[in-house]
Design a protein around this motif. Structure first.
Motif, mmCIF file in Angstrom:
data_model
loop_
_atom_site.group_PDB
_atom_site.id
_atom_site.type_symbol
_atom_site.label_atom_id
_atom_site.label_comp_id
_atom_site.label_asym_id
_atom_site.label_seq_id
_atom_site.Cartn_x
_atom_site.Cartn_y
_atom_site.Cartn_z
ATOM 1 N N VAL A 1 -1.513 6.203 -15.073
ATOM 2 C CA VAL A 1 -0.815 7.198 -14.176
ATOM 3 C C VAL A 1 -0.626 6.781 -12.820
ATOM 4 O O VAL A 1 -1.172 6.285 -12.181
ATOM 5 N N PHE A 2 0.863 6.927 -12.513
ATOM 6 C CA PHE A 2 1.087 6.498 -11.003
ATOM 7 C C PHE A 2 1.146 7.798 -10.422
ATOM 8 O O PHE A 2 2.303 8.604 -10.575
ATOM 9 N N LEU A 3 0.404 8.063 -9.225
ATOM 10 C CA LEU A 3 0.497 9.468 -8.557
ATOM 11 C C LEU A 3 1.265 9.213 -7.380
ATOM 12 O O LEU A 3 0.719 9.083 -6.237
ATOM 13 N N ALA A 4 2.554 9.183 -7.515
ATOM 14 C CA ALA A 4 3.317 9.241 -6.397
ATOM 15 C C ALA A 4 3.792 10.452 -5.740
ATOM 16 O O ALA A 4 4.477 10.518 -4.674
ATOM 17 N N MET B 1 11.713 9.524 -4.214
ATOM 18 C CA MET B 1 12.147 8.043 -3.979
ATOM 19 C C MET B 1 11.279 7.163 -4.713
ATOM 20 O O MET B 1 11.613 6.432 -5.342
ATOM 21 N N VAL B 2 9.878 7.287 -4.325
ATOM 22 C CA VAL B 2 8.805 6.374 -4.998
ATOM 23 C C VAL B 2 8.680 6.504 -6.369
ATOM 24 O O VAL B 2 8.756 5.598 -7.076
ATOM 25 N N GLY B 3 8.930 7.826 -6.838
ATOM 26 C CA GLY B 3 8.521 8.031 -8.377
ATOM 27 C C GLY B 3 9.820 7.187 -9.232
ATOM 28 O O GLY B 3 9.525 6.332 -10.207
ATOM 29 N N SER B 4 11.209 7.458 -8.507
ATOM 30 C CA SER B 4 12.197 6.717 -9.261
ATOM 31 C C SER B 4 12.167 5.285 -9.198
ATOM 32 O O SER B 4 12.595 4.613 -10.227
ATOM 33 N N ALA B 5 11.950 4.871 -8.108
ATOM 34 C CA ALA B 5 11.625 3.154 -7.977
ATOM 35 C C ALA B 5 10.502 2.929 -9.004
ATOM 36 O O ALA B 5 10.833 1.851 -9.355
ATOM 37 N N ASN C 1 -5.179 18.342 -8.817
ATOM 38 C CA ASN C 1 -5.055 18.817 -10.381
ATOM 39 C C ASN C 1 -4.631 17.434 -11.009
ATOM 40 O O ASN C 1 -5.087 17.426 -12.176
ATOM 41 N N VAL C 2 -3.889 16.550 -10.522
ATOM 42 C CA VAL C 2 -3.566 15.294 -11.194
ATOM 43 C C VAL C 2 -4.945 14.128 -11.477
ATOM 44 O O VAL C 2 -5.038 13.958 -12.776
#
Ligand code: GFB
Length: 301
Positions: free
Chosen positions: A46-49, A1-5, A76-77
């Protein structure tokens, strides 16, 4: 949900060079795969969602998955981002990192000042570790890694499974199904008295882009609307939206969780960001999205 937004928002802003991977293409809990991705692609921002998330029951039922998967993904990220020289990273936490009985509204400095809510302490401890990773890499290596704490989210792309979802999509689906099946009652959890603040995921995505441009500090920063309501009030609003005419039956043997989680949004507001989507409008839009998706899924069979 958040990544797609976030992707929708970045695309609207004209970014065309986004490095996207599905879960099947890149398993973020696999250290070697994550490291290889960062070494090859060398992202700048980088957006870590990505996270293992769920509602109160899922958190309480799967503590090992919530702590293990989240610790793995974020470690990891964040570490690979450092090794690959990422210019800026935004880590997303949650307001359940604050102590269960913290004063309201929740200020950023209340972090680690008291015991956590037991139903979600596993998830909260992992998210607190994520904040600390960002702070540690900032201190030791000078990485511009920041963390944002959004309040309870809802919107298109959410999980609507009544067993694992958060309250808003869970109730929407229960009411939708009850109406179709001609049921006169829906069962809700707890007393209905806890208060929650809800933020539309598109507002959060705007906030993430805003913070990437305008925030650079060690402290996490809250993202919310500054307004909350009781679960009963939420359920009554959803009754109107879904046109469910039956009764609400609160099962008080189910957990209430934290009594209240209203965030203090002074910091982000002072930087110049405010949530835009009113709750009623956002819930209506989310319900339309859900109904369309259900209808399409049925007609595709
Ligand atoms: O959204 P929710 O699961 O998350 O529940 P939390 C909020 C409140 O709604 C609780 C009540 O008091 C629930 O008992 N509730 C009533 C329901 N009916 C329902 C229902 O049908 N489904 C659900 N899910 N709740 C989560 C944390 O806590 O919030 C996570 O467990 C995360 O770690 C997330 O922080 C934002 O706000 O209680």
């Amino acid at each position: 949900m958040v990544g797609s937004a976030i992707v929708r928002t970045l695309e609207k802003r004209g970014y065309s060079n986004l490095l996207l991977r599905t879960r099947d293409e890149l398993d973020l809990s696999n250290q070697a795969s994550v490291q290889a991705f960062f070494e090859t692609e060398k992202p700048d921002y980088v957006f870590l969602a990505a996270a293992k998330v769920g509602g109160i029951l899922a958190n309480d039922t799967y503590p090992a998955e919530f702590i293990y998967e989240n610790l793995g993904i974020q470690t990891n990220v964040i570490h690979s981002a450092h090794l690959a020289g990422v210019q800026k990273l935004l880590f997303l936490g949650s307001t359940c990192i604050y102590p269960k009985m913290a004063p309201q509204p929740l200020k950023e400095e209340y972090l680690l000042t008291g015991p956590l809510e037991p139903t979600n302490e596993w998830y909260a401890v992992a998210k607190i570790a994520g904040i600390k990773l960002c702070q540690a890499y900032r201190r030791q290596y000078g990485c511009d890694f920041i963390s944002a704490m959004p309040t309870n989210l809802y919107g298109p792309g959410d999980d609507f499974d009544p067993e694992t979802s958060h309250v808003a999509p869970g109730i929407m689906r229960k009411m939708h199904t009850a109406t179709i099946e001609g049921k006169t009652e829906v069962e809700l959890w707890g007393t209905g008295r806890p208060r929650r603040e809800f933020l539309h995921v598109d507002d959060l995505a705007e906030a993430c882009c805003f913070l990437m441009d305008n925030y650079s500090a060690e402290s996490p920063i809250n993202v919310g609307t500054g307004k909350d309501l009781s679960i009963r009030e939420l359920a009554e609003t959803l009754q109107e939206i879904t046109e469910f005419s039956g009764d609400l039956a609160f099962d008080e043997t189910m957990p209430d969780g934290t009594p209240r989680k209203l965030v203090d949004t002074t910091r982000i507001n002072q930087l110049g960001w405010k949530a835009r989507i009113p709750l009623r409008e956002g819930l209506e839009q989310t319900y339309r999205w859900y109904v369309e998706r259900c209808t399409n899924a049925v007609s595709a069979k």
